[in-house]
Motif scaffolding. Structure first.
Motif, short mmCIF file in Angstrom:
data_model
loop_
_atom_site.label_atom_id
_atom_site.label_comp_id
_atom_site.label_asym_id
_atom_site.label_seq_id
_atom_site.Cartn_x
_atom_site.Cartn_y
_atom_site.Cartn_z
N THR A 36 16.49 2.81 9.99
CA THR A 36 16.42 1.38 9.78
C THR A 36 14.97 0.96 9.62
O THR A 36 14.11 1.38 10.38
N LEU A 37 14.71 0.13 8.66
CA LEU A 37 13.37 -0.37 8.42
C LEU A 37 13.22 -1.68 9.17
O LEU A 37 13.87 -2.67 8.84
N GLY A 38 12.37 -1.69 10.15
CA GLY A 38 12.16 -2.89 10.95
C GLY A 38 11.00 -3.72 10.42
O GLY A 38 10.40 -3.41 9.39
N LEU A 39 10.68 -4.77 11.17
CA LEU A 39 9.62 -5.68 10.79
C LEU A 39 8.27 -4.98 10.76
O LEU A 39 7.47 -5.18 9.85
N PHE A 40 8.01 -4.11 11.76
CA PHE A 40 6.74 -3.38 11.78
C PHE A 40 6.66 -2.36 10.64
O PHE A 40 5.59 -2.16 10.05
N LEU A 46 8.04 -2.73 7.78
CA LEU A 46 7.80 -3.54 6.59
C LEU A 46 6.34 -3.95 6.49
O LEU A 46 5.72 -3.87 5.42
N ALA A 47 5.76 -4.35 7.63
CA ALA A 47 4.34 -4.73 7.66
C ALA A 47 3.47 -3.53 7.31
O ALA A 47 2.48 -3.65 6.58
N LYS A 48 3.82 -2.36 7.81
CA LYS A 48 3.06 -1.14 7.51
C LYS A 48 3.16 -0.80 6.02
O LYS A 48 2.18 -0.42 5.39
N ALA A 49 4.36 -0.99 5.47
CA ALA A 49 4.57 -0.70 4.04
C ALA A 49 3.74 -1.65 3.18
O ALA A 49 3.23 -1.26 2.13
N MET A 50 3.57 -2.88 3.62
CA MET A 50 2.79 -3.85 2.84
C MET A 50 1.31 -3.49 2.78
O MET A 50 0.59 -3.92 1.89
N LYS A 51 0.85 -2.66 3.73
CA LYS A 51 -0.55 -2.22 3.72
C LYS A 51 -0.77 -1.10 2.70
O LYS A 51 -1.91 -0.84 2.32
N ASP A 52 0.30 -0.48 2.28
CA ASP A 52 0.20 0.57 1.26
C ASP A 52 -0.27 -0.09 -0.04
O ASP A 52 0.35 -1.06 -0.51
N PRO A 53 -1.35 0.39 -0.65
CA PRO A 53 -1.87 -0.26 -1.86
C PRO A 53 -0.86 -0.31 -3.01
O PRO A 53 -0.82 -1.30 -3.76
#
Length: 158
Positions: A124-128, A130-137
């Motif tokens: 399951t992809l949680g909020l954290f 998702l936030a970590k994925a958003m840091k991926d360029p």
């Protein structure tokens, strides 16, 4: 001395003579262009054997009915919508640079491959996450692109 010619008599050929001359011309043409003639005969035979020749002949006989039916169908709303959409799509394709379209299509193919790989992972992809994925360029670049795209679409929907 001879008498001067006072009347010009036109020699007219009979219908049989004209037919014989035409037939001789056709025969000469067949002899000189035998390869092309044989290919044409093979084509006609293949069309006849497949039934396409009958279909073509029937279509030619019914050309007015076919044209009327085609025009009546082309005037209906679904057909006019399709034609208009094709014209608008054509405008989009002519306005877009080929390099941009190529990059976008390559990106879509790559995205599909990555998305298919992600289906194997059941976590399951949680909020954290998702936030970590958003840091991926790469993800961030795609999100910015998507948001700008959505904003452009939204502006046109006003």
């Amino acid at each position: 001395m001879a008498e001067p010619i006072s009347k010009i008599r036109r020699v007219e050929k009979t219908e049989d003579e004209v037919k014989q001359e035409k037939m001789a011309a056709i025969k000469d043409q067949i002899v000189t262009e035998d390869a092309a003639f044989l290919e044409a005969l093979e084509l006609v035979k293949a069309l006849h054997d497949s039934g396409a020749l009958d279909m073509i002949n029937s279509a030619l006989k019914a050309k007015e009915d076919i044209a009327t039916t085609f025009l009546n169908e082309a005037r209906k709303e679904p057909a006019t919508n399709a034609i208009n959409n094709l014209m608008i799509s054509g405008k989009l394709l002519t306005d877009t640079k080929p390099e941009q379209t190529e990059k976008l299509l390559e990106g879509l193919a790559n995205a599909q491959a990555k998305a298919n790989e992600s289906l194997k992972d059941d976590t399951t992809l949680g909020l954290f996450g998702l936030a970590k994925a958003m840091k991926d360029p790469d993800v961030n670049r795609a999100l910015r692109y998507s948001l700008a795209f959505l904003k452009g679409v939204g502006q046109e929907l006003k």
